[in-house]
Design an enzyme around this catalytic site. Structure first.
Site, PDB file in Angstrom:
ATOM      1  CG  HIS A   1      -1.718  -1.193   1.421  1.00 40.32           C
ATOM      2  ND1 HIS A   1      -2.688  -1.567   0.522  1.00 40.32           N
ATOM      3  CD2 HIS A   1      -1.704  -2.153   2.372  1.00 40.32           C
ATOM      4  CE1 HIS A   1      -3.236  -2.701   0.926  1.00 40.32           C
ATOM      5  NE2 HIS A   1      -2.660  -3.079   2.041  1.00 40.32           N
TER       6      HIS A   1
ATOM      7  CD  GLU B   1      -2.998  -4.040   5.639  1.00 37.24           C
ATOM      8  OE1 GLU B   1      -3.752  -3.396   4.894  1.00 37.24           O
ATOM      9  OE2 GLU B   1      -2.677  -5.220   5.425  1.00 37.24           O
TER      10      GLU B   1
ATOM     11  CG  HIS C   1       0.973  -6.630   3.216  1.00 35.35           C
ATOM     12  ND1 HIS C   1       1.279  -5.408   2.666  1.00 35.35           N
ATOM     13  CD2 HIS C   1      -0.371  -6.706   3.218  1.00 35.35           C
ATOM     14  CE1 HIS C   1       0.159  -4.764   2.375  1.00 35.35           C
ATOM     15  NE2 HIS C   1      -0.863  -5.532   2.687  1.00 35.35           N
TER      16      HIS C   1
ATOM     17  NE  ARG D   1      -4.568  -8.273  -7.101  1.00 32.97           N
ATOM     18  CZ  ARG D   1      -5.559  -7.789  -7.847  1.00 32.97           C
ATOM     19  NH1 ARG D   1      -5.459  -7.706  -9.158  1.00 32.97           N
ATOM     20  NH2 ARG D   1      -6.673  -7.393  -7.284  1.00 32.97           N
TER      21      ARG D   1
HETATM   22 ZN    ZN Z   1      -2.927  -4.903   2.942  1.00 38.05          ZN
END
Ligand code: ZN
Length: 311
Positions: A97, A115, A172, A192
């Site tokens: 991200h 996150e 991740h 991605r």
């Molecule tokens: Zn994520």
């Protein structure tokens, strides 16, 4: 004083989802491929509805817009946090991200995403991807160009109760056989990097290689928080993480304890046991908000929960 705010989660069907949101938590889920429950969300891609009390039937984004006093008068266009439960029956794609600055510039002013993950359950021998092994951007580009994925990604063993802070720029992926409570900035921007060459409707899913290379931190950060547990009167508290976007602590009550709501708001995510909050029955899987100036509250029963708030 005020009322606690209970919400109807939005459930998302995904390629990799399973049925544990039903079998573990008893939620009414639409299919056996429900990968995500957006438990506390005001995001336009899944805006939870309030299920009881004065604001029953309104959405959380409506409440944020019209009753900012319930959130301590915080500024900002969007409710800042998003809490999900993720049930991965299969591997999720390997992703990264952006931070707020990159997202603002390249994603029409969207928020970046920091996150964190708390592992609610996982199969024996489960693993997770956090970090990568490239020492520089040049080596990262080279490894991506040459598709040296197994060499690039860092795979870690996974255990129930593990906690990970995933900062922007961290490669991740959640992998199969894990159920995870995710607390994050309210953002849906994901790049991605690799999808195991899987096909969806006969085609590989779109990758975002250039944006991924732009945002991946090299070398990767070692950001596994050290967790300390403190015994307090009637409960144990473990501060999981405190970062510019949120503070998350884990609470374990065995019989009865009192707490003070001293934050703009608190999100409670009950992940084990059952009991009551000020007399209102709650059980594993319940997520709700305690608003600003609610005051003190009493928790009874044997239960464990996360408390998430903003700084
Ligand atoms: Zn994520």
């Amino acid at each position: 004083m005020g009322e606690m705010i209970f919400l109807q989660p939005v459930f998302k069907e995904t390629l990799w989802g399973g049925n544990k949101l039903r079998t573990m938590f008893g939620y009414q889920i639409p299919s056996d491929h429900t990968g995500e429950g957006w438990m506390v969300s005001a995001h336009p891609n899944g805006d939870d509805q309030i299920t009881e009390g004065t604001y029953k039937g309104q959405t959380l984004s409506w409440l944020w817009k019209n009753h900012r006093e319930l959130f301590g008068g915080l500024s900002g266009d969007v409710f800042p946090l998003l809490v999900k439960i993720i049930d991965a029956k299969d591997d999720l794609s390997i992703q990264v991200h952006p931070d707020n600055a990159y997202a603002a510039e390249h994603e029409h002013g969207a928020l970046g995403k920091t996150e964190c993950w708390y592992v609610l359950d996982c199969d024996p021998d489960s693993t997770i991807v956090v970090g990568h092994n490239a020492k520089s951007k040049e080596e990262l580009k080279e490894m991506i160009d040459q598709k040296r994925w197994t060499e690039l990604i860092r795979i870690l063993p996974l255990h129930k109760g593990d906690f990970f802070q995933i900062t922007p720029g961290t490669v991740h992926a959640i992998r199969k056989g894990s159920v995870i409570l995710e607390i994050q900035q309210s953002s849906d921007i994901t790049y991605r990097l690799y999808d195991y060459d899987r096909l969806q409707n006969g085609k590989p899913r779109e990758l975002h290689l250039q944006k991924s290379i732009d945002v991946i931190t090299c070398p990767c950060e070692e950001n596994r928080p050290v967790i300390q547990t403190i015994q307090k009167e009637g409960y144990q508290e473990s501060l999981m993480v405190q970062c510019p976007f949120y503070r998350v602590s884990r609470i374990k009550v065995s019989e009865k304890a009192s707490f003070v709501q001293d934050k703009p708001f608190q999100i409670i995510s009950v992940f084990a046991g059952e009991g009551t909050f000020d007399g209102r029955p709650v059980k594993m899987g319940d997520n709700f908000i305690i608003p600003y100036q609610y005051g003190s509250y009493t928790v009874s029963g044997a239960l464990e929960f996360m408390v998430s708030s903003v700084n």
